[in-house]
Structure formats: structure tokens, C-alpha cells
Design a protein around this motif. Structure first.
Motif, mmCIF file in Angstrom:
data_model
loop_
_atom_site.group_PDB
_atom_site.id
_atom_site.type_symbol
_atom_site.label_atom_id
_atom_site.label_comp_id
_atom_site.label_asym_id
_atom_site.label_seq_id
_atom_site.Cartn_x
_atom_site.Cartn_y
_atom_site.Cartn_z
ATOM 1 N N LEU A 21 -17.898 -15.405 -8.559
ATOM 2 C CA LEU A 21 -16.976 -14.605 -9.353
ATOM 3 C C LEU A 21 -16.361 -13.524 -8.483
ATOM 4 N N MET A 22 -15.115 -13.254 -8.710
ATOM 5 C CA MET A 22 -14.446 -12.206 -7.953
ATOM 6 C C MET A 22 -14.823 -10.862 -8.558
ATOM 7 N N VAL A 23 -15.392 -10.018 -7.750
ATOM 8 C CA VAL A 23 -15.793 -8.686 -8.169
ATOM 9 C C VAL A 23 -14.976 -7.702 -7.352
ATOM 10 N N ASP A 24 -14.578 -6.635 -7.986
ATOM 11 C CA ASP A 24 -13.800 -5.612 -7.285
ATOM 12 C C ASP A 24 -14.663 -5.019 -6.166
ATOM 13 N N GLU A 28 -18.118 -2.583 -6.140
ATOM 14 C CA GLU A 28 -19.323 -3.041 -5.464
ATOM 15 C C GLU A 28 -19.772 -2.009 -4.433
ATOM 16 N N ARG A 29 -18.844 -1.542 -3.630
ATOM 17 C CA ARG A 29 -19.161 -0.555 -2.594
ATOM 18 C C ARG A 29 -19.669 0.739 -3.221
ATOM 19 N N ALA A 60 -28.687 -1.611 -6.372
ATOM 20 C CA ALA A 60 -27.234 -1.653 -6.599
ATOM 21 C C ALA A 60 -26.846 -2.714 -7.626
ATOM 22 N N GLY A 61 -27.776 -3.632 -7.920
ATOM 23 C CA GLY A 61 -27.462 -4.698 -8.863
ATOM 24 C C GLY A 61 -26.577 -5.772 -8.261
ATOM 25 N N VAL A 62 -26.738 -5.999 -6.957
ATOM 26 C CA VAL A 62 -25.963 -7.037 -6.281
ATOM 27 C C VAL A 62 -26.924 -8.004 -5.595
ATOM 28 N N LYS A 63 -26.417 -9.154 -5.215
ATOM 29 C CA LYS A 63 -27.212 -10.124 -4.465
ATOM 30 C C LYS A 63 -27.379 -9.612 -3.036
ATOM 31 N N THR A 68 -25.623 -8.346 3.239
ATOM 32 C CA THR A 68 -25.795 -8.882 4.586
ATOM 33 C C THR A 68 -24.593 -9.654 5.109
ATOM 34 N N HIS A 69 -23.687 -10.072 4.204
ATOM 35 C CA HIS A 69 -22.523 -10.837 4.661
ATOM 36 C C HIS A 69 -21.179 -10.207 4.305
ATOM 37 N N LYS A 70 -21.146 -9.510 3.210
ATOM 38 C CA LYS A 70 -19.868 -8.991 2.728
ATOM 39 C C LYS A 70 -19.677 -7.509 3.091
ATOM 40 N N HIS A 71 -20.711 -6.725 2.897
ATOM 41 C CA HIS A 71 -20.619 -5.278 3.175
ATOM 42 C C HIS A 71 -21.608 -4.930 4.288
ATOM 43 N N THR A 72 -21.415 -5.562 5.416
ATOM 44 C CA THR A 72 -22.339 -5.372 6.534
ATOM 45 C C THR A 72 -22.339 -3.929 7.043
ATOM 46 N N ASP A 73 -21.209 -3.249 6.906
ATOM 47 C CA ASP A 73 -21.141 -1.857 7.353
ATOM 48 C C ASP A 73 -22.060 -0.978 6.508
ATOM 49 N N LEU A 74 -22.103 -1.233 5.199
ATOM 50 C CA LEU A 74 -22.981 -0.449 4.328
ATOM 51 C C LEU A 74 -24.447 -0.771 4.608
ATOM 52 N N ALA A 75 -24.736 -2.043 4.880
ATOM 53 C CA ALA A 75 -26.105 -2.436 5.214
ATOM 54 C C ALA A 75 -26.545 -1.736 6.500
#
Length: 155
Positions: A21-24, A28-29, A60-63, A68-75
Motif C-alpha cells: 500500500l502506498m503510504v505517505d 511515515e517519517r 513507530a507501527g511500521v514494518k 532498513t530499506h526505505k528510510h535507511t537514513d532514519l535507521a
């Protein structure tokens, strides 16, 4: 067999649809950053509070893959801040110190208990020896008085 034609993304016949699903990304961030702050502050709401990527994702309620793949900078930012904080969030450090103090006190009490048990055993052995000696002396006194006083023997 159900057809996926005309199915909505939330239909049960589409495997893994919730992951696609497309999430904003902004939402998410924001959720990840808020979760990061809660974990670092030691005020988790949806996780164990451990400073790990898995717990950040849960908070955060995310996978996990979102981090690890989408928001690597935050990780990476979270790992860096967690490393500087240490394995225990600041809010939990006094509790951790209390636990260490309790463990040290427990060790001291255990050692004291062991010493007292050893001392008790020595005292019990000494009391037994003294009681045995007293009984031997009493018997000796009774038998010597009985041989010296024949009247006493008749009683």
C-alpha cells in the motif's frame, strides 16, 4: 479460485497487499522520528523500550523493512543516537543502577548466609560434643556414687 480482477488492495486474495500500500512517506517519517524520540527518552508506548531497529519499527507501527530499506537514513540516525546513549535509555538507567545494587546486596547476603551456616554447623557440633560429655560425666558420677553408697543403690 477467486479472481484478483477488480479486487481492492485490502482483499485477502492478494498476498502481502498491506506491504504494498502506498503510504505517505512524510507521515511515515514523522511516526518513525516520534517513535525514535520516545525510545531514546525511555517512554515507549508500543514496544519493549529496547534500543533496537526492531523495537523502533514496533514503536513507530511500521514494518522493519520500512526502516532498513526505505528510510535507511532514519535507521542510521537511530543507531548512532542509540550508540551514544548506550544500550539502556536514559530514563531506565536509575532502575538499572538499582538492579545492580540489589544484585550486589544479594551477593553479600549470600556470602554472609554461607558464613553463618558454617558457624551454626560448628556450634551444633560443639553443643553435641558438650552434651555427650555431660551425659558421660553424669553416668560416671551416678555409677561412682552408687558403688560408694549402697543405700543409694536400693532406692
Amino acid at each position: 479460485m477467486p479472481s484478483s480482477i477488480g479486487s481492492t488492495p485490502s482483499s485477502p486474495d492478494i498476498i502481502g497487499a498491506e506491504d504494498q500500500l502506498m503510504v505517505d512517506p512524510t507521515d511515515e517519517r514523522a511516526a518513525i522520528q516520534a517513535a525514535m524520540q520516545r525510545l531514546l527518552d525511555g517512554t515507549p508506548q508500543q514496544s519493549t523500550g529496547r534500543l533496537t531497529i526492531m523495537q523502533l519499527a514496533a514503536e513507530a507501527g511500521v514494518k522493519r523493512w520500512v526502516l532498513t530499506h526505505k528510510h535507511t537514513d532514519l535507521a542510521a540516525q537511530f543507531r548512532d543516537r542509540a550508540r551514544r546513549t548506550g544500550p539502556t535509555p536514559t530514563a531506565f538507567q536509575p532502575l538499572q543502577q538499582r538492579a545492580r545494587d540489589a544484585e550486589n546486596r544479594n551477593r553479600r547476603l549470600h556470602a554472609e548466609n554461607t558464613a553463618l551456616r558454617s558457624q551454626l554447623s560448628a556450634y551444633a557440633q560443639l553443643i553435641h560434643e558438650l552434651a555427650t560429655e555431660l551425659e558421660r560425666v553424669r553416668r560416671s558420677a551416678i555409677s561412682s556414687s552408687a558403688t560408694q553408697n549402697p543405700v543409694h543403690r536400693l532406692r
